[in-house]
Design a protein around this motif. Structure first.
Motif, PDB file in Angstrom:
ATOM      1  N   LEU A 101       0.815  -1.221   0.000  1.00 46.37           N
ATOM      2  CA  LEU A 101       0.000   0.000   0.000  1.00 46.37           C
ATOM      3  C   LEU A 101       0.843   1.263   0.000  1.00 46.37           C
ATOM      4  CD1 LEU A 101      -2.935  -0.968   2.409  1.00 46.37           C
ATOM      5  CD2 LEU A 101      -2.867  -1.022  -0.082  1.00 46.37           C
ATOM      6  N   GLY A 102       2.161   1.130  -0.069  1.00 47.19           N
ATOM      7  CA  GLY A 102       3.029   2.293  -0.196  1.00 47.19           C
ATOM      8  C   GLY A 102       3.248   3.068   1.087  1.00 47.19           C
ATOM      9  N   PHE A 103       3.075   2.424   2.257  1.00 53.62           N
ATOM     10  CA  PHE A 103       3.253   3.126   3.527  1.00 53.62           C
ATOM     11  C   PHE A 103       4.711   3.189   3.976  1.00 53.62           C
ATOM     12  CE2 PHE A 103      -1.327   2.023   4.252  1.00 53.62           C
ATOM     13  CZ  PHE A 103      -1.780   3.331   4.337  1.00 53.62           C
ATOM     14  N   ALA A 104       5.619   2.496   3.298  1.00 58.30           N
ATOM     15  CA  ALA A 104       7.040   2.561   3.648  1.00 58.30           C
ATOM     16  C   ALA A 104       7.614   3.842   3.066  1.00 58.30           C
ATOM     17  CB  ALA A 104       7.773   1.332   3.123  1.00 58.30           C
ATOM     18  N   GLY A 160       5.420  12.015   5.383  1.00 59.98           N
ATOM     19  CA  GLY A 160       3.996  11.737   5.373  1.00 59.98           C
ATOM     20  C   GLY A 160       3.461  11.477   6.766  1.00 59.98           C
ATOM     21  N   PRO A 161       2.171  11.221   6.916  1.00 52.92           N
ATOM     22  CA  PRO A 161       1.556  11.083   8.242  1.00 52.92           C
ATOM     23  C   PRO A 161       2.116   9.932   9.063  1.00 52.92           C
ATOM     24  CG  PRO A 161       0.023  10.418   6.494  1.00 52.92           C
ATOM     25  CD  PRO A 161       1.172  11.071   5.834  1.00 52.92           C
ATOM     26  N   CYS A 162       2.433   8.805   8.428  1.00 55.01           N
ATOM     27  CA  CYS A 162       2.961   7.655   9.188  1.00 55.01           C
ATOM     28  C   CYS A 162       4.346   7.959   9.748  1.00 55.01           C
ATOM     29  CB  CYS A 162       3.017   6.420   8.293  1.00 55.01           C
ATOM     30  SG  CYS A 162       1.410   5.804   7.765  1.00 55.01           S
ATOM     31  N   ILE A 217       7.948   9.704  14.352  1.00 62.98           N
ATOM     32  CA  ILE A 217       8.910  10.649  14.921  1.00 62.98           C
ATOM     33  C   ILE A 217       8.380  11.236  16.227  1.00 62.98           C
ATOM     34  CG2 ILE A 217      10.018  12.891  14.536  1.00 62.98           C
ATOM     35  CD1 ILE A 217      10.107  12.132  11.533  1.00 62.98           C
ATOM     36  N   ARG A 218       7.100  11.594  16.247  1.00 59.32           N
ATOM     37  CA  ARG A 218       6.511  12.142  17.478  1.00 59.32           C
ATOM     38  C   ARG A 218       6.531  11.117  18.610  1.00 59.32           C
ATOM     39  NH1 ARG A 218       2.634  14.219  13.793  1.00 59.32           N
ATOM     40  NH2 ARG A 218       1.196  12.531  14.384  1.00 59.32           N
ATOM     41  N   SER A 219       6.327   9.849  18.282  1.00 56.98           N
ATOM     42  CA  SER A 219       6.318   8.816  19.329  1.00 56.98           C
ATOM     43  C   SER A 219       7.704   8.637  19.944  1.00 56.98           C
ATOM     44  CB  SER A 219       5.821   7.497  18.748  1.00 56.98           C
ATOM     45  OG  SER A 219       6.767   6.940  17.858  1.00 56.98           O
ATOM     46  N   ILE A 220       8.760   8.798  19.132  1.00 56.22           N
ATOM     47  CA  ILE A 220      10.122   8.698  19.675  1.00 56.22           C
ATOM     48  C   ILE A 220      10.367   9.822  20.674  1.00 56.22           C
ATOM     49  CG2 ILE A 220      12.573   8.812  19.096  1.00 56.22           C
ATOM     50  CD1 ILE A 220      11.908   7.518  16.424  1.00 56.22           C
ATOM     51  N   GLU A 221       9.895  11.015  20.347  1.00 56.38           N
ATOM     52  CA  GLU A 221      10.082  12.152  21.251  1.00 56.38           C
ATOM     53  C   GLU A 221       9.362  11.944  22.579  1.00 56.38           C
ATOM     54  OE1 GLU A 221       8.565  15.257  18.850  1.00 56.38           O
ATOM     55  OE2 GLU A 221      10.359  15.445  17.596  1.00 56.38           O
ATOM     56  N   ILE A 229       2.042   1.571  12.520  1.00 54.23           N
ATOM     57  CA  ILE A 229       0.897   0.693  12.256  1.00 54.23           C
ATOM     58  C   ILE A 229      -0.407   1.413  12.556  1.00 54.23           C
ATOM     59  CG2 ILE A 229      -0.169  -1.528  12.794  1.00 54.23           C
ATOM     60  CD1 ILE A 229       2.660  -2.390  13.827  1.00 54.23           C
ATOM     61  N   ILE A 230      -0.468   2.106  13.686  1.00 57.03           N
ATOM     62  CA  ILE A 230      -1.687   2.822  14.066  1.00 57.03           C
ATOM     63  C   ILE A 230      -2.044   3.873  13.018  1.00 57.03           C
ATOM     64  CG2 ILE A 230      -2.655   4.442  15.748  1.00 57.03           C
ATOM     65  CD1 ILE A 230      -1.195   2.911  17.937  1.00 57.03           C
ATOM     66  N   SER A 231      -1.030   4.612  12.563  1.00 62.76           N
ATOM     67  CA  SER A 231      -1.279   5.633  11.551  1.00 62.76           C
ATOM     68  C   SER A 231      -1.765   5.018  10.247  1.00 62.76           C
ATOM     69  CB  SER A 231      -0.002   6.448  11.317  1.00 62.76           C
ATOM     70  OG  SER A 231      -0.197   7.427  10.336  1.00 62.76           O
ATOM     71  N   ALA A 232      -1.134   3.904   9.826  1.00 64.65           N
ATOM     72  CA  ALA A 232      -1.569   3.227   8.599  1.00 64.65           C
ATOM     73  C   ALA A 232      -2.986   2.689   8.735  1.00 64.65           C
ATOM     74  CB  ALA A 232      -0.599   2.092   8.269  1.00 64.65           C
ATOM     75  N   LEU A 233      -3.326   2.131   9.894  1.00 60.82           N
ATOM     76  CA  LEU A 233      -4.685   1.622  10.134  1.00 60.82           C
ATOM     77  C   LEU A 233      -5.706   2.753  10.077  1.00 60.82           C
ATOM     78  CD1 LEU A 233      -4.608  -1.131  12.913  1.00 60.82           C
ATOM     79  CD2 LEU A 233      -5.743  -1.247  10.694  1.00 60.82           C
ATOM     80  N   ASN A 234      -5.361   3.899  10.647  1.00 64.67           N
ATOM     81  CA  ASN A 234      -6.273   5.046  10.596  1.00 64.67           C
ATOM     82  C   ASN A 234      -6.547   5.482   9.162  1.00 64.67           C
ATOM     83  OD1 ASN A 234      -6.787   5.381  13.353  1.00 64.67           O
ATOM     84  ND2 ASN A 234      -4.927   6.591  13.664  1.00 64.67           N
ATOM     85  N   ILE A 235      -5.523   5.414   8.311  1.00 68.13           N
ATOM     86  CA  ILE A 235      -5.694   5.804   6.914  1.00 68.13           C
ATOM     87  C   ILE A 235      -6.529   4.762   6.166  1.00 68.13           C
ATOM     88  CG2 ILE A 235      -4.472   6.200   4.741  1.00 68.13           C
ATOM     89  CD1 ILE A 235      -2.146   7.324   6.405  1.00 68.13           C
ATOM     90  N   ILE A 236      -6.222   3.476   6.383  1.00 67.64           N
ATOM     91  CA  ILE A 236      -6.941   2.407   5.681  1.00 67.64           C
ATOM     92  C   ILE A 236      -8.423   2.419   6.034  1.00 67.64           C
ATOM     93  CG2 ILE A 236      -7.182  -0.104   5.471  1.00 67.64           C
ATOM     94  CD1 ILE A 236      -4.138  -0.291   5.865  1.00 67.64           C
TER      95      ILE A 236
END
Length: 451
Positions: free
Chosen positions: A71-74, A78-80, A85-89, A311-318
């Motif tokens: 699905l091109g999420f790699a 972008g949002p994912c 990055i925000r989660s690492i912070e 994964i959460i971000s990709a699931l939200n988009i799907i």
């Protein structure tokens, strides 16, 4: 050691001596970029016939036709990527602990609830490695006195997990429902070998999409047999989750089967979600049992925050929870690319395996000597492909395995057709050519999308 699956038997070492060494540059191509639609392949050079390599410092830009980025999420932006990055912070890279100790973060509970809701089941448990999700959890739920009926083309992780469980294993011919029913009936009539006692449990294990064939399991027929003979069903949706079905929920969605008819749902996040890890989903009682008894749950480190938030971000988009239709567009674009690509290759005269909706497109090479030639010549023409041989396939059934993505454009696919047309003619792969290539590439992928 008898429980483990050797890559090569002793009598098969002629392959590793005479062929694999000459193909090390084909099977071990390092890349120096994200696994997007275009990758930079590092150019290796050998001075001792592939024993050692050195790098020229030159990167070869090539169309990526070998990764599972369906699905091109790699992506590096972008949002994912931003969510990771925000989660690492906020959480750092890792908790340095197992979930049973100090590693059960709130974001992991959120992920499991989202996956369970997405699949339409009661509960879900996630793991940090896709291979271990299968290999270490089958032994947690199966054991001595149980029977596993496994498709002959199941992945090596299923084979390994089945052997580690200690359960009795029988294999049925690939997608052969008559053979499966015969073995089910025979197992119920005769029971366990020598003791003739009834089996404690009979579990049918299949894959949604088979990674080397591109074929889909005959799920409605398997469910009917499972109900008829009171067996359980374990389905591995590693290559089907996110890629097929009107909502991208895999072969269960594609075949309009009730999720509750599947005893154990298994899948990975390493493909359609562009992340890492895997999940097992089903009834809450089953998942609670796995949380306590699975070695992978008890001893492996918990998933890191950026992995989970990807994964959460990709699931939200799907699922459209992000408020856009980007997920549905990706699923639709992947379907367009798959139909277009398959139809073109067939019309160009190649022997293509798999279901028409499968993003895994296997083109047969037949001769092992073609593995190196096709791979190297395609890379010269700017196409990074995966060629597969023994022991992943039969020694006389090597193949090139194209993995399509929603991020591939028509221009990329057309360039691939032109390159593969030249390489196919050079290596004698085309059995017939129904239409000239210049007419085919004037069409659009949408022209091949069926209702």
């Amino acid at each position: 050691m008898k429980n483990f699956v050797p890559l090569c038997q002793s009598f098969e070492c002629f392959y590793t001596r005479n062929l694999y060494k000459r193909l090390r540059d084909v099977f071990n191509q390092p890349i120096a970029s994200i696994a997007g639609p275009i990758v930079n392949v590092m150019e290796p050079v050998t001075d001792d016939y592939n024993w050692t390599f050195r790098f020229t410092g030159r990167n070869i830009p090539a169309i990526n036709l070998g990764s599972y980025n369906y699905l091109g999420f790699a992506e590096s932006n972008g949002p994912c990527a931003e969510a990771g990055i925000r989660s690492i912070e906020q959480y750092g890279i890792t908790t340095c602990s197992t979930r049973h100790e100090l590693g059960n973060q709130q974001y992991m509970i959120t992920l499991e609830k989202m996956v369970a809701d997405y699949l339409g089941v009661e509960d879900c448990i996630t793991f940090g490695m896709g291979f271990a999700t299968i290999a270490l959890n089958i032994p947690a739920i199966m054991g001595k006195g149980d029977l596993i009926l496994s498709d002959k083309l199941n992945h090596v992780s299923i084979i390994l997990g089945s052997r580690l469980s200690g359960a009795h294993i029988l294999r049925f011919n690939h997608n052969d429902m008559q053979d499966l029913e015969y073995q089910l009936r025979d197992a119920i009539v005769h029971g366990q070998p020598r003791r003739f006692r009834p089996w404690k449990r009979i579990v049918i294990i299949v894959e949604g999409i088979y990674s080397m064939e591109g074929s889909l399991c005959k799920l409605p027929e398997i469910v009917a047999l499972k109900k008829k003979y009171k067996a359980y069903l374990y389905i591995d949706e590693a290559h089907s989750i996110g890629t097929i079905g009107s909502h991208g929920r895999g072969v269960v969605d594609y075949c309009n089967v009730d999720p509750k008819d599947i005893g154990i749902h298994m899948g990975t996040f390493t493909k359609s979600f562009g992340s890492a890890g895997g999940y097992i989903a089903g009834k809450k009682s089953l998942i609670d049992y796995i949380r306590v008894h699975s070695h992978s749950a008890c001893y492996s480190s918990s998933m890191s925050a950026p992995i989970v938030y990807q994964i959460i971000s990709a699931l939200n988009i799907i699922t459209g929870r992000d408020g856009t239709d980007n997920g549905q567009k990706r699923i639709q674009q992947l379907a367009c690319n798959v139909h277009y690509f398959r139809r073109q290759l067939i019309d160009m005269g190649f022997v293509v395996y798999g279901n028409k909706d499968s993003a895994v497109v296997a083109v047969m090479l037949f001769l092992p000597i073609r593995i190196a030639a096709v791979n190297r010549e395609m890379l010269k023409r700017g196409c990074a492909v995966v060629t597969v041989g023994f022991p992943a396939t039969k020694i006389n059934e090597p193949r090139i395995r194209f993995c399509l993505s929603a991020s591939h454009t028509k221009e990329m696919l057309d360039h691939t057709f032109r390159a593969f047309d030249e390489v196919g003619y050079m290596t004698g792969l085309q059995c017939s050519k129904r239409k000239p290539l210049h007419r085919l590439v004037d069409l659009n992928p949408e022209d091949y999308l069926e209702d």
